[in-house]
Enzyme design. Structure first.
Site, PDB file in Angstrom:
ATOM      1  N   LYS A   1      -4.834 -24.038 -16.862  1.00 48.38           N
ATOM      2  CA  LYS A   1      -3.582 -23.565 -17.480  1.00 48.38           C
ATOM      3  C   LYS A   1      -3.444 -24.049 -18.923  1.00 48.38           C
ATOM      4  CE  LYS A   1      -1.182 -23.375 -13.004  1.00 48.38           C
ATOM      5  NZ  LYS A   1       0.086 -23.065 -12.359  1.00 48.38           N
TER       6      LYS A   1
ATOM      7  N   ASP B   1       4.159 -18.458  -5.672  1.00 46.08           N
ATOM      8  CA  ASP B   1       3.026 -17.758  -6.287  1.00 46.08           C
ATOM      9  C   ASP B   1       3.085 -16.261  -6.008  1.00 46.08           C
ATOM     10  OD1 ASP B   1       1.766 -19.938  -7.513  1.00 46.08           O
ATOM     11  OD2 ASP B   1       0.990 -20.616  -5.569  1.00 46.08           O
TER      12      ASP B   1
ATOM     13  N   PRO C   1       4.364 -14.034 -11.858  1.00 45.30           N
ATOM     14  CA  PRO C   1       3.806 -14.559 -13.113  1.00 45.30           C
ATOM     15  C   PRO C   1       3.682 -16.080 -13.018  1.00 45.30           C
ATOM     16  CG  PRO C   1       6.100 -13.904 -13.403  1.00 45.30           C
ATOM     17  CD  PRO C   1       5.698 -13.451 -12.030  1.00 45.30           C
ATOM     18  N   ASP C   2       2.676 -16.634 -13.667  1.00 42.65           N
ATOM     19  CA  ASP C   2       2.561 -18.099 -13.737  1.00 42.65           C
ATOM     20  C   ASP C   2       3.286 -18.544 -15.009  1.00 42.65           C
ATOM     21  OD1 ASP C   2       1.767 -20.770 -14.201  1.00 42.65           O
ATOM     22  OD2 ASP C   2       0.115 -20.477 -12.796  1.00 42.65           O
TER      23      ASP C   2
ATOM     24  N   PHE D   1       3.510 -29.957 -13.129  1.00 45.08           N
ATOM     25  CA  PHE D   1       3.407 -30.767 -11.916  1.00 45.08           C
ATOM     26  C   PHE D   1       2.401 -30.076 -11.008  1.00 45.08           C
ATOM     27  CE2 PHE D   1       6.573 -34.209 -11.337  1.00 45.08           C
ATOM     28  CZ  PHE D   1       7.196 -34.130 -12.578  1.00 45.08           C
TER      29      PHE D   1
ATOM     30  N   ASN E   1      10.622 -22.424  -0.455  1.00 45.00           N
ATOM     31  CA  ASN E   1       9.849 -23.618  -0.089  1.00 45.00           C
ATOM     32  C   ASN E   1      10.776 -24.820  -0.025  1.00 45.00           C
ATOM     33  OD1 ASN E   1       9.935 -24.970  -2.788  1.00 45.00           O
ATOM     34  ND2 ASN E   1       8.919 -23.060  -3.381  1.00 45.00           N
TER      35      ASN E   1
HETATM   36  O1  PMT Z   1      12.051 -30.719  -5.831  1.00 44.82           O
HETATM   37  P1  PMT Z   1      11.663 -31.959  -5.048  1.00 44.82           P
HETATM   38  O2  PMT Z   1      12.110 -31.898  -3.600  1.00 44.82           O
HETATM   39  O3  PMT Z   1      12.110 -33.224  -5.733  1.00 44.82           O
HETATM   40  O4  PMT Z   1      10.076 -31.995  -4.991  1.00 44.82           O
HETATM   41  C1  PMT Z   1       9.356 -32.207  -6.164  1.00 44.82           C
HETATM   42  C2  PMT Z   1       8.151 -31.278  -6.269  1.00 44.82           C
HETATM   43  C3  PMT Z   1       7.141 -31.642  -5.190  1.00 44.82           C
HETATM   44  C4  PMT Z   1       8.562 -29.812  -6.124  1.00 44.82           C
HETATM   45  C5  PMT Z   1       7.578 -31.487  -7.716  1.00 44.82           C
HETATM   46  O5  PMT Z   1       7.296 -32.850  -7.887  1.00 44.82           O
HETATM   47  C6  PMT Z   1       6.345 -30.644  -7.934  1.00 44.82           C
HETATM   48  O6  PMT Z   1       5.223 -30.992  -7.592  1.00 44.82           O
HETATM   49  N1  PMT Z   1       6.540 -29.443  -8.561  1.00 44.82           N
HETATM   50  C7  PMT Z   1       5.521 -28.423  -8.722  1.00 44.82           C
HETATM   51  C8  PMT Z   1       5.328 -27.700  -7.417  1.00 44.82           C
HETATM   52  C9  PMT Z   1       4.306 -26.603  -7.525  1.00 44.82           C
HETATM   53  O7  PMT Z   1       4.664 -25.470  -7.465  1.00 44.82           O
HETATM   54  O8  PMT Z   1       3.097 -27.005  -7.755  1.00 44.82           O
HETATM   55  P2  PMT Z   1       1.851 -25.993  -7.971  1.00 44.82           P
HETATM   56  O9  PMT Z   1       0.689 -26.896  -7.883  1.00 44.82           O
HETATM   57  O10 PMT Z   1       1.936 -24.849  -7.040  1.00 44.82           O
HETATM   58  O11 PMT Z   1       2.071 -25.447  -9.441  1.00 44.82           O
HETATM   59  C10 PMT Z   1       1.515 -26.081 -10.566  1.00 44.82           C
HETATM   60  C11 PMT Z   1       2.428 -25.950 -11.752  1.00 44.82           C
HETATM   61  O12 PMT Z   1       2.546 -24.576 -12.146  1.00 44.82           O
HETATM   62  C12 PMT Z   1       3.849 -26.449 -11.568  1.00 44.82           C
HETATM   63  O13 PMT Z   1       4.237 -27.083 -12.770  1.00 44.82           O
HETATM   64  C13 PMT Z   1       4.664 -25.179 -11.339  1.00 44.82           C
HETATM   65  O14 PMT Z   1       6.005 -25.330 -11.826  1.00 44.82           O
HETATM   66  C14 PMT Z   1       3.906 -24.173 -12.202  1.00 44.82           C
HETATM   67  N2  PMT Z   1       3.964 -22.797 -11.698  1.00 44.82           N
HETATM   68  C15 PMT Z   1       3.381 -22.476 -10.518  1.00 44.82           C
HETATM   69  C16 PMT Z   1       3.370 -21.161 -10.096  1.00 44.82           C
HETATM   70  C17 PMT Z   1       3.999 -20.189 -10.887  1.00 44.82           C
HETATM   71  N3  PMT Z   1       4.036 -18.923 -10.509  1.00 44.82           N
HETATM   72  N4  PMT Z   1       4.592 -20.534 -12.055  1.00 44.82           N
HETATM   73  C18 PMT Z   1       4.588 -21.819 -12.457  1.00 44.82           C
HETATM   74  O15 PMT Z   1       5.150 -22.140 -13.514  1.00 44.82           O
END
Ligand code: PMT
Length: 397
Positions: free
Chosen positions: A339, A277, A303-304, A321, A208
């Site tokens: 979560k 994901d 895995p999350d 985030f 991504n």
């Molecule tokens: O890296 P940059 O270019 O500076 O951009 C920053 C960013 C947009 C990547 C950052 O600010 C951000 O939003 N990061 C989280 C991106 C994300 O995957 O969001 P999500 O809504 O899909 O996931 C929610 C949270 O679960 C996140 O904290 C993610 O790290 C965590 N996650 C998600 C899926 C997974 N399998 N494991 C996880 O730990």
């Protein structure tokens, strides 16, 4: 400066460049010295037109110049707890932005790992010029601290932004900075950052647009506060921030393993990585050949990592985030609850000036009781603000 202890013994390299506001620097030195700091001053050639070295020495600054024996740029770079440049002219900002190393001051700025703080001073049109705006943005992105400039009547007869902050304000800024610095001293923290890469075959994979900038800025801001930071990073082009132990990984599975390996004693977890994901169910051992008109790939769930960390017993203070393209707050709040997080930072992706790849971000910070939208700012500034929030909420063990 009321709280003497904060400045007591701090080693300040004061860089002075050639602006009229340089005449105020003996007052700045006096304030820093009274508060207990040790000040070494480095003057640019043109600064001496506005302030006499003798005046600085009279209030207790040790003057250092190129003529000094040995390697003054390296000695000063290592000695400094902070490098403060006041006044910082438009020319100096431009040279810092381009990484110039053509005099003692700019060279030591390149050579130091200490925080760099600048107090700009210039005519209002110069401050608002696109070139200066770009330099300002780039320096913010690198984590340079800015104090001021203020607005008001200028030496050139104009009125507007560009006045150097008063010595009292600069001293108070450092007092706040030092007051905060060290609030997380020795606290074990782990940050995930960047994208993950999920291989399809030895040549191709799914990833991504995360650059890692947001997560790296959080890691740097935590280290600034004295935390012992492990940064588990997917593939990025970024250098590891000073004082941070970085572990490079590729896939979500590797990221999870690296996180699990640091579970013992972890007090704070920040998940800023854009973890895939899903991953392809299998990785082909050889490069896939073009055959049919369509290719079907089966994906399986990754895995999350964040949700797993939030389930650990004992668990670290857990910050996630949320990258959202719509219904930012609703989706982010749902993630916070599902979560089991302490805090979630929601950022819009797919809009200019926020989310993936940008130097700036615009975030809404949500916990179980409150939702607060912060003003757009450089990721380095958002990270520092987030760390201040974490400091307020982190349970004291
Ligand atoms: O890296 P940059 O270019 O500076 O951009 C920053 C960013 C947009 C990547 C950052 O600010 C951000 O939003 N990061 C989280 C991106 C994300 O995957 O969001 P999500 O809504 O899909 O996931 C929610 C949270 O679960 C996140 O904290 C993610 O790290 C965590 N996650 C998600 C899926 C997974 N399998 N494991 C996880 O730990």
């Amino acid at each position: 400066m009321r709280d003497k202890a904060r400045a007591q013994g701090r080693r300040v390299v004061l860089g002075i460049t050639g602006g009229i506001a340089a005449y105020k620097t003996p007052e700045l030195v006096r304030r820093l010295r009274t508060a207990g700091a040790v000040v070494r001053a480095v003057l640019s050639q043109s600064a001496t037109r506005f302030v006499a070295p003798g005046a600085l020495a009279a209030v207790g600054a040790e003057l250092v110049d190129d003529e000094d024996r040995g390697m003054p740029h390296i000695d000063l770079a290592r000695w400094a707890d902070i490098v403060l440049i006041a006044p910082a002219t438009a020319h100096l900002l431009a040279r810092l932005a381009m990484g110039a190393a053509d005099d003692l001051l700019t060279t030591l700025c390149l050579a130091t790992e200490a925080p760099l703080c600048v107090a700009p001073a210039m005519n209002r049109v110069m401050w608002e010029h696109p070139a200066t705006r770009a330099n300002h943005a780039q320096l913010l992105e690198r984590g340079v601290l800015f104090v001021g400039p203020g607005a008001g009547p200028q030496a050139c007869g104009e009125n507007g932004p560009g006045r150097m902050s008063e010595p009292l304000e600069i001293a108070a800024f450092l007092e706040r900075f030092w007051g905060e610095t060290g609030a997380l001293r020795d606290i074990p923290a782990l940050v995930t950052a960047g994208p993950t890469y999920e291989a399809l075959d030895p040549a191709r994979g799914f990833t991504n647009r995360s650059s890692g900038k947001m997560g790296y800025a959080v890691a740097a801001a935590l280290a600034e506060q004295g935390a012992q930071v492990v940064l588990v990073s997917g593939p990025t082009a970024l250098a590891a921030p000073p004082g941070v132990h970085r572990i490079l990984v590729t896939s979500a599975i590797e990221m999870r393993e690296a996180v699990r390996a640091h579970r013992e004693g972890l007090r704070l977890f920040v998940g800023a990585a854009a973890v895939a994901d899903y991953r392809p169910e299998t990785m082909a051992p050889q490069k896939l050949k073009k055959q049919a008109d369509t290719l079907t790939v089966t994906f399986v769930r990754n895995p999350d990592i964040l949700a797993e960390v939030a389930q650990w017993q004992p668990r670290p203070f857990t910050v996630g985030f949320a990258a959202e393209t719509e219904a930012l707050e609703d989706h982010a709040r749902a993630k916070l609850e599902k979560k089991g997080l302490d805090l979630i930072v929601a950022n819009p992706v797919g809009e200019p000036g926020a989310g993936f790849g940008t130097d700036q971000n615009r975030v809404t910070v949500i916990n179980k009781d409150r939702t607060v939208a912060w003003a757009a700012a450089a990721k380095t500034e958002i990270a520092r603000q987030l760390v201040r929030e974490i400091i307020k909420r982190l349970p004291r063990n």
